[in-house]
Design a protein around this motif. Structure first.
Motif, mmCIF file in Angstrom:
data_model
loop_
_atom_site.group_PDB
_atom_site.id
_atom_site.type_symbol
_atom_site.label_atom_id
_atom_site.label_comp_id
_atom_site.label_asym_id
_atom_site.label_seq_id
_atom_site.Cartn_x
_atom_site.Cartn_y
_atom_site.Cartn_z
ATOM 1 N N VAL A 1 2.833 51.769 80.277
ATOM 2 C CA VAL A 1 1.832 51.869 81.347
ATOM 3 C C VAL A 1 1.342 50.473 81.736
ATOM 4 O O VAL A 1 1.236 50.156 82.931
ATOM 5 C CB VAL A 1 0.655 52.777 80.920
ATOM 6 N N LYS A 2 1.055 49.623 80.761
ATOM 7 C CA LYS A 2 0.608 48.250 81.054
ATOM 8 C C LYS A 2 1.646 47.494 81.878
ATOM 9 O O LYS A 2 1.304 46.806 82.838
ATOM 10 C CB LYS A 2 0.354 47.480 79.755
ATOM 11 N N GLN A 3 2.909 47.631 81.472
ATOM 12 C CA GLN A 3 3.978 46.930 82.188
ATOM 13 C C GLN A 3 4.088 47.422 83.619
ATOM 14 O O GLN A 3 4.268 46.636 84.545
ATOM 15 C CB GLN A 3 5.311 47.107 81.455
ATOM 16 N N MET A 4 3.966 48.732 83.794
ATOM 17 C CA MET A 4 4.092 49.281 85.145
ATOM 18 C C MET A 4 2.884 48.915 86.008
ATOM 19 O O MET A 4 3.033 48.659 87.198
ATOM 20 C CB MET A 4 4.269 50.794 85.084
ATOM 21 N N LEU B 1 11.877 47.518 91.269
ATOM 22 C CA LEU B 1 11.932 48.968 91.417
ATOM 23 C C LEU B 1 12.823 49.610 90.359
ATOM 24 O O LEU B 1 12.441 50.606 89.738
ATOM 25 C CB LEU B 1 12.421 49.336 92.823
ATOM 26 N N GLU B 2 13.990 49.044 90.129
ATOM 27 C CA GLU B 2 14.929 49.604 89.156
ATOM 28 C C GLU B 2 14.321 49.625 87.749
ATOM 29 O O GLU B 2 14.407 50.635 87.040
ATOM 30 C CB GLU B 2 16.223 48.789 89.148
ATOM 31 N N ASP B 3 13.670 48.535 87.344
ATOM 32 C CA ASP B 3 13.042 48.479 86.024
ATOM 33 C C ASP B 3 11.845 49.428 85.943
ATOM 34 O O ASP B 3 11.612 50.049 84.908
ATOM 35 C CB ASP B 3 12.597 47.052 85.692
ATOM 36 N N ALA B 4 11.114 49.549 87.029
ATOM 37 C CA ALA B 4 9.964 50.455 87.054
ATOM 38 C C ALA B 4 10.416 51.904 86.869
ATOM 39 O O ALA B 4 9.772 52.672 86.154
ATOM 40 C CB ALA B 4 9.191 50.296 88.359
ATOM 41 N N LYS C 1 13.152 52.880 85.294
ATOM 42 C CA LYS C 1 13.572 53.007 83.898
ATOM 43 C C LYS C 1 12.361 53.148 82.973
ATOM 44 O O LYS C 1 12.372 53.959 82.046
ATOM 45 C CB LYS C 1 14.416 51.798 83.472
ATOM 46 N N LYS C 2 11.333 52.377 83.229
ATOM 47 C CA LYS C 2 10.107 52.465 82.426
ATOM 48 C C LYS C 2 9.448 53.831 82.617
ATOM 49 O O LYS C 2 8.946 54.425 81.666
ATOM 50 C CB LYS C 2 9.121 51.356 82.797
ATOM 51 N N TYR C 3 9.455 54.314 83.853
ATOM 52 C CA TYR C 3 8.878 55.627 84.145
ATOM 53 C C TYR C 3 9.618 56.716 83.362
ATOM 54 O O TYR C 3 8.988 57.584 82.740
ATOM 55 C CB TYR C 3 8.945 55.914 85.645
ATOM 56 N N GLU C 4 10.954 56.656 83.379
ATOM 57 C CA GLU C 4 11.745 57.641 82.644
ATOM 58 C C GLU C 4 11.444 57.572 81.149
ATOM 59 O O GLU C 4 11.269 58.604 80.492
ATOM 60 C CB GLU C 4 13.238 57.413 82.885
ATOM 61 N N SER C 5 11.372 56.378 80.617
ATOM 62 C CA SER C 5 11.054 56.188 79.206
ATOM 63 C C SER C 5 9.647 56.696 78.889
ATOM 64 O O SER C 5 9.416 57.347 77.865
ATOM 65 C CB SER C 5 11.185 54.707 78.836
ATOM 66 N N GLY C 6 8.714 56.425 79.774
ATOM 67 C CA GLY C 6 7.342 56.888 79.597
ATOM 68 C C GLY C 6 7.246 58.397 79.601
ATOM 69 O O GLY C 6 6.483 58.986 78.825
ATOM 70 N N MET C 7 8.009 59.040 80.455
ATOM 71 C CA MET C 7 8.013 60.500 80.505
ATOM 72 C C MET C 7 8.556 61.074 79.198
ATOM 73 O O MET C 7 8.046 62.086 78.695
ATOM 74 C CB MET C 7 8.832 61.005 81.694
ATOM 75 N N LYS C 8 9.565 60.436 78.620
ATOM 76 C CA LYS C 8 10.108 60.887 77.333
ATOM 77 C C LYS C 8 9.060 60.730 76.228
ATOM 78 O O LYS C 8 8.894 61.617 75.386
ATOM 79 C CB LYS C 8 11.373 60.100 76.970
ATOM 80 N N GLN C 9 8.346 59.594 76.242
ATOM 81 C CA GLN C 9 7.300 59.364 75.241
ATOM 82 C C GLN C 9 6.183 60.390 75.399
ATOM 83 O O GLN C 9 5.669 60.922 74.416
ATOM 84 C CB GLN C 9 6.724 57.950 75.362
ATOM 85 N N SER C 10 5.815 60.661 76.637
ATOM 86 C CA SER C 10 4.762 61.621 76.920
ATOM 87 C C SER C 10 5.150 63.016 76.432
ATOM 88 O O SER C 10 4.351 63.709 75.795
ATOM 89 C CB SER C 10 4.479 61.648 78.426
ATOM 90 N N LYS C 11 6.365 63.426 76.703
ATOM 91 C CA LYS C 11 6.846 64.742 76.270
ATOM 92 C C LYS C 11 6.860 64.821 74.751
ATOM 93 O O LYS C 11 6.451 65.826 74.176
ATOM 94 C CB LYS C 11 8.236 65.030 76.831
#
Length: 74
Positions: free
Chosen positions: A18-21, A28-31, A33-43
Motif C-alpha cells: 500500500v505504501k509503495q502504491m 502502471l505495470e508495476d502498480a 503487479k503490486k495490486y495483484e500481490s496485495g489482493m493475494k495478501q488481503s485474501k
C-alpha cells in the motif's frame, strides 16, 4: 520443509505494498503487479481471520445466569 506464513507477516507485506502504491512512484505495470500481490495478501489475511473466528469459543449464559463455554458451530 515449507515455513507457514503468519498473519502478521502477510499484513506487514500488504502494508508495504500500500505504501509503495500510494507513493505514486510506480509505473502502471508495476502498480498492477503490486495490486495483484496485495489482493493475494488481503485474501490470505481474510481467510486466516475467518478460520480463526470459527475456532473461537462463544461465551454464553445458561438459564441460571452462569457463564459457560460453547464451541463455535459452523
Amino acid at each position: 520443509m515449507t515455513k507457514k506464513r503468519t498473519f502478521e507477516a502477510a499484513l506487514k507485506e500488504l502494508e508495504e505494498i500500500v505504501k509503495q502504491m500510494e507513493s505514486g512512484d510506480l509505473c502502471l505495470e508495476d502498480a498492477v503487479k503490486k495490486y495483484e500481490s496485495g489482493m493475494k495478501q488481503s485474501k490470505y489475511c481474510l481467510d486466516l481471520l475467518d478460520k480463526t473466528e470459527k475456532k473461537i469459543s462463544l461465551l454464553t449464559k445458561d438459564n441460571d445466569g452462569n457463564v459457560k463455554e460453547v464451541p463455535f458451530k459452523d
